[in-house]
Design a protein around this motif. Structure first.
Motif, PDB file in Angstrom:
ATOM      1  N   ARG A 166       0.710  -1.279  -0.084  1.00  0.00           N
ATOM      2  CA  ARG A 166      -0.085   0.074   0.002  1.00  0.00           C
ATOM      3  C   ARG A 166       0.678   1.199   0.229  1.00  0.00           C
ATOM      4  O   ARG A 166       0.248   2.494   0.048  1.00  0.00           O
ATOM      5  CB  ARG A 166      -1.031  -0.002   1.182  1.00  0.00           C
ATOM      6  CG  ARG A 166      -2.056  -0.917   0.966  1.00  0.00           C
ATOM      7  CD  ARG A 166      -2.773  -1.369   2.291  1.00  0.00           C
ATOM      8  NE  ARG A 166      -4.125  -1.939   1.805  1.00  0.00           N
ATOM      9  CZ  ARG A 166      -4.136  -3.178   1.519  1.00  0.00           C
ATOM     10  NH1 ARG A 166      -3.207  -3.927   1.494  1.00  0.00           N
ATOM     11  NH2 ARG A 166      -5.398  -3.729   1.186  1.00  0.00           N
ATOM     12  N   THR A 167       2.099   1.182  -0.089  1.00  0.00           N
ATOM     13  CA  THR A 167       3.012   2.224  -0.300  1.00  0.00           C
ATOM     14  C   THR A 167       3.731   2.105  -1.745  1.00  0.00           C
ATOM     15  O   THR A 167       4.595   1.166  -2.073  1.00  0.00           O
ATOM     16  CB  THR A 167       4.131   2.292   0.810  1.00  0.00           C
ATOM     17  OG1 THR A 167       3.588   2.370   1.914  1.00  0.00           O
ATOM     18  CG2 THR A 167       4.932   3.500   0.656  1.00  0.00           C
ATOM     19  N   LEU A 168       3.482   3.002  -2.751  1.00  0.00           N
ATOM     20  CA  LEU A 168       3.947   2.746  -4.017  1.00  0.00           C
ATOM     21  C   LEU A 168       5.187   3.793  -3.836  1.00  0.00           C
ATOM     22  O   LEU A 168       5.520   4.727  -3.626  1.00  0.00           O
ATOM     23  CB  LEU A 168       2.900   3.749  -4.653  1.00  0.00           C
ATOM     24  CG  LEU A 168       1.785   2.929  -5.378  1.00  0.00           C
ATOM     25  CD1 LEU A 168       0.719   2.476  -4.383  1.00  0.00           C
ATOM     26  CD2 LEU A 168       1.011   3.727  -6.363  1.00  0.00           C
ATOM     27  N   ARG A 169       6.382   3.049  -4.390  1.00  0.00           N
ATOM     28  CA  ARG A 169       7.601   3.412  -4.100  1.00  0.00           C
ATOM     29  C   ARG A 169       8.186   3.815  -5.784  1.00  0.00           C
ATOM     30  O   ARG A 169       7.753   3.023  -6.631  1.00  0.00           O
ATOM     31  CB  ARG A 169       8.641   2.429  -3.603  1.00  0.00           C
ATOM     32  CG  ARG A 169       8.031   2.492  -1.938  1.00  0.00           C
ATOM     33  CD  ARG A 169       8.988   1.446  -1.308  1.00  0.00           C
ATOM     34  NE  ARG A 169       8.686   1.225  -0.083  1.00  0.00           N
ATOM     35  CZ  ARG A 169       8.328   2.332   1.254  1.00  0.00           C
ATOM     36  NH1 ARG A 169       9.297   3.602   0.986  1.00  0.00           N
ATOM     37  NH2 ARG A 169       8.227   1.833   2.269  1.00  0.00           N
ATOM     38  N   ALA A 170       9.260   4.677  -5.622  1.00  0.00           N
ATOM     39  CA  ALA A 170       9.966   4.747  -6.742  1.00  0.00           C
ATOM     40  C   ALA A 170      10.765   3.767  -7.276  1.00  0.00           C
ATOM     41  O   ALA A 170      11.732   3.353  -6.546  1.00  0.00           O
ATOM     42  CB  ALA A 170      10.769   6.101  -7.018  1.00  0.00           C
TER      43      ALA A 170
END
Length: 290
Positions: A166-170
């Motif tokens: 649920r954390t979109l990371r680069a």
């Protein structure tokens, strides 16, 4: 006499110096193609992996990011509840396994004593069998308890993964160039891209070579790149790859022309990042050695 002199003057053949020179134009290019500026590897599009409500947007447009930086954070309340439940189940399973193992030394000692007494005739053989059976059953219960601990451990890992998902990371280092969501939005994997990144990678030109020019262009050749709208001073690029598959043109504005044309993609590396991503350019390929 005057008339004869005038007629003679009109009939003179012009000298070579007065004749108009023949204009000749020899092209210095082996091929000319349309192209579009891109970045090596293409722009990076980040989408949601889970359904959820956007809780945080740690990065804004034009912010530089490193690989692994959080871009969008979805609400994790429900996922954290599931993680707490998984941890509680793991703790209970671990306690059960520890309790069963605590019984193991006593049963082993009892089984050994009963077996010794039976061999001395102080007790029946049935008592020895019962003691051995009780120890075997305990070993089986411990094995089941260990399996339950491992299952509970996997549930904890799954719950932790769900929170992380649920954390979109680069995925790469670069710069945020577009954001298609806001805090409070409900998103899902079908919502499409939420963040668009311009990666820290060299600029390239994707040119379309017509099938009549493919055999004239090779890897390592140089080409002049100029903007279609503002030619200015052209840049010199280098051919780094030529595609293997022909297909319809993607750069022709005419739908009919795009359908009829059969082009192959040619990739050229630019010397700097002066041109904008998506900018249309004209590519003039120079002869080998220039």
């Amino acid at each position: 006499m005057t008339i004869l002199l005038l007629l003679g003057a009109c009939s003179k053949t012009p000298t070579p110096s007065s004749a108009a020179p023949a204009a000749t134009s020899v092209s210095t290019y082996v091929a000319i193609a349309r192209g579009r500026v891109d970045v090596q590897g293409g722009l990076v599009h980040v989408a949601a992996a889970r359904d959820g409500i956007v809780a945080e947007l740690p990065k804004a447009i034009d912010d530089d990011v490193k690989a692994g930086d959080a871009l969008v954070v979805l609400d994790t309340k429900q996922a954290k509840i599931a993680l707490d439940a998984a941890r509680a189940e793991h703790n209970a399973a671990t306690a059960q396994a520890m309790m069963l193992r605590a019984k193991q030394p006593g049963l082993k000692l009892r089984a050994a004593r009963v077996a010794e007494a039976a061999s001395a005739g102080a007790t029946t053989g049935q008592s020895a069998d019962d003691a051995r059976q009780a120890l075997a059953e305990l070993d089986a219960e411990i094995a089941v308890a260990d399996a339950n601990v491992e299952t509970a451990k996997q549930k904890v890992r799954q719950a932790e993964y769900e929170i992380d998902a649920r954390t979109l990371r680069a995925p790469v280092a670069g710069r945020v160039i577009a954001c298609a969501t806001h805090i409070g939005d409900v998103v899902s994997p079908s919502s499409g891209e939420l963040i668009e990144l311009l990666p820290d990678a060299p600029r390239v030109v994707r040119a379309e070579l017509n099938e009549g020019f493919v055999n004239k262009v090779g890897v390592g050749m140089s080409a002049e790149i100029s903007s279609e709208t503002d030619p200015g001073k052209p840049q010199t690029a280098r051919v780094i790859r030529i595609g293997e598959v022909f297909g319809p043109s993607k750069l022709n504005e005419s739908a009919q022309e795009a359908t009829d044309a059969r082009d192959v993609e040619c990739l050229l590396e630019l010397p700097n990042n002066d041109l904008k991503i998506g900018q249309r350019v004209q590519v003039r390929f120079l002869p080998a050695g220039k």
